[in-house]
Design an enzyme around this catalytic site. Structure first.
Site, short mmCIF file in Angstrom:
data_model
loop_
_atom_site.label_atom_id
_atom_site.label_comp_id
_atom_site.label_asym_id
_atom_site.label_seq_id
_atom_site.Cartn_x
_atom_site.Cartn_y
_atom_site.Cartn_z
N HIS A 362 0.83 -1.20 0.00
CA HIS A 362 0.00 0.00 0.00
C HIS A 362 0.87 1.26 0.00
CE1 HIS A 362 -3.07 -2.92 1.02
NE2 HIS A 362 -4.00 -1.99 0.92
N HIS A 405 1.05 -3.05 9.29
CA HIS A 405 2.45 -3.22 8.92
C HIS A 405 3.33 -2.66 10.03
CE1 HIS A 405 2.60 -4.73 4.77
NE2 HIS A 405 1.47 -4.06 4.57
N ASP A 409 8.49 -1.74 7.58
CA ASP A 409 7.89 -2.08 6.29
C ASP A 409 7.53 -0.82 5.50
OD1 ASP A 409 8.05 -4.60 7.36
OD2 ASP A 409 5.93 -4.74 7.85
#
Length: 498
Positions: A362, A405, A409
């Site tokens: 994302h 996350h 990340d």
């Protein structure tokens, strides 16, 4: 009840958005294929016209006449009775221009004085009509009658006139032109790019190259499938939450979990994607922008597949229901991959994956969209740039607030995506960097060397209306009238054969 209704509404919106995206992709592929067909037909027409011009030029130039052509010329001039003699001595067009009255009388045995004089007069007229260009290039050609005659011209004696003063002037002009632009002097083959670059660094020639764009789109399409398959694989080997609790994280340990934050992140991605599609629709060089977007997206997500496959991190939050699935056959795994690919990896579309943490997909999508929006819009649209950066920042915050996350990340995803974008566009915008060590560039950036082969500078942000009357007429001719004409022509041929 309200949460279920809101989730179903978001799922319908995401479904409609993904359908629109797929429709846009199909429309773009149709556009590129139709344009390729039109370019192919245009090349065929140009080739036929060029072939006709070359044939006409050759037929009118005696230098290219064969023995048969000389015989035809003799018939036109009324000397058909001497065709056998000319053919016996193998006289073609070039030899015809060198014939003298003595050759006609002694070698060809033309004894009739009237025919001899008339034939020699016709050859002299042909010689005067055919004056080589190199005989005119000599400065003394107008004063030297012997040198300007076709019999003793430079064309037939293979002599090239020397013009030292002209060569010096041309070399000085060439050096002065190259020295005016320091970056352009690093380009070894300027003619291939249609001349020198402008001092501002803007590209001088921008070819759409639709075939490269189609290859880039297919590359990204293949990478999305590889990503879906790898996500299924890493989900099946996600670490057990009881044996491997969440890792310590500064942000996640100090920010409470917000359940609806991840949905807002995906809505942010949809907004940025819509903005980017609108920009592509009106951008004049949309083919280059699409090619670069697909190439960078495919490369970054392919790198993400490698990091996901190599290392499996523990689940970042206790609220996530992540458990390894039971072993299944290949067909079942492909069905899971199809669900992930069809939903675009969006949770509002009902996709739920685990184990794909290093690094955040994302964040990669948010960063890529933000950078492309700000790169391919003018600087005066600073409100759009500010809004894009705000959406990118808040989207990253929503990912962390949802505890989907780890902070590492998101950080690595932003760093890798932004560096890849900057490296690619720095090389593309500065051809001097690309040309100094082209072999190493081809080894480390093979796609860049292929996709950016004919782009010699910065792509200007110019816009056009693809729905104007001229474009609509063009698409109508390509997609409707041309296939119908082919069908009717095939039908007529079949009727004739019957």
């Amino acid at each position: 009840m309200y949460g279920i209704h809101r989730r179903s509404l978001l799922s319908k919106l995401a479904d409609a958005f993904l359908s629109c995206c797929r429709g846009c992709c199909v429309a773009l592929l149709c556009y590129f294929s139709a344009t390729l067909q039109w370019k192919h037909n245009l090349r065929k027409v140009r080739y036929k016209k060029l072939l006709m011009k070359v044939t006409k030029m050759i037929s009118s130039n005696p230098d290219f006449w064969t023995i048969v052509d000389v015989g035809i010329w003799l018939e036109e001039q009324g000397f058909a009775q001497y065709k056998a003699a000319f053919s016996h001595h193998k006289i073609n067009g070039e030899v015809l221009l060198l014939l003298t009255e003595k050759d006609l009388k002694e070698d060809l045995k033309i004894t009739i004085l009237g025919d001899l004089k008339r034939l020699y007069s016709a050859i002299r007229r042909l010689q005067r009509a055919h004056v080589p260009l190199d005989s005119l290039s000599s400065p003394d050609s107008s004063h030297n009658k012997t040198a300007s005659s076709p019999v003793f011209s430079n064309h037939h004696l293979n002599l090239q006139p020397t013009l030292p003063h002209v060569s010096n002037i041309s070399s000085q002009t060439r050096n002065r032109t190259y020295s005016s632009d320091s970056q352009a002097s690093d380009l070894p083959d300027q003619q291939k790019f249609g001349g020198l670059r402008r001092p501002s660094g803007v590209a001088t020639q921008l070819r759409p190259e639709y075939m490269k764009t189609i290859i880039s789109c297919l590359y990204m399409f293949l990478v999305t499938w590889i990503t879906a398959i790898v996500m299924v694989f890493v989900h099946d080997r996600v670490p057990d939450r009881e044996r491997h609790p969440p890792l310590p994280d500064i942000f996640l340990d100090n920010v409470p979990h917000i359940p609806w934050a991840f949905q807002l992140c995906e809505i942010t991605i949809i907004l940025l994607t819509t903005t980017w599609l609108v920009i592509l629709f009106f951008h004049k060089h949309r083919s280059i922008a699409i090619r670069r977007f697909c190439a960078l997206s495919g490369s970054v997500f392919l790198l993400r597949c490698a990091t996901m496959f190599i290392t499996s991190l523990s689940v970042p939050g206790s609220h996530l229901e992540c458990e390894p699935r039971d072993p299944s056959d290949l067909l079942t795994q492909l069905e899971h991959a199809w669900i992930i690919w069809q939903g675009g990896g969006l949770s509002i579309k009902g996709v739920r994956t685990c184990g794909d943490y290093m690094f955040s997909g994302h964040t990669t999508a948010l960063t890529l969209l933000n950078f492309f929006i700000t790169e391919y819009t003018p600087r005066r649209m600073y409100y759009l740039h500010i809004a894009s950066w705000v959406l990118n920042t808040f989207g990253i915050f929503f990912i962390l607030a949802a505890h989907e996350h780890y902070s590492i990340d998101v950080f690595i995803a932003f760093y890798i995506t932004s560096r890849m974008f900057l490296y690619y566009h720095s090389l593309a915008n500065n051809r001097a960097l690309h040309q100094r060590d082209s072999f190493r560039t081809k080894i480390w950036f093979p796609m860049f060397s292929y996709f950016e082969a004919y782009i010699d500078g910065i792509v200007p942000n110019e816009y056009s209306n693809p729905m104007c009357k001229a474009n609509l007429v063009y698409f109508w001719n390509i997609l409707i009238e041309t296939p119908n004409k082919k069908v009717f022509s095939v039908g007529k041929k079949k009727e004739k054969h019957k």
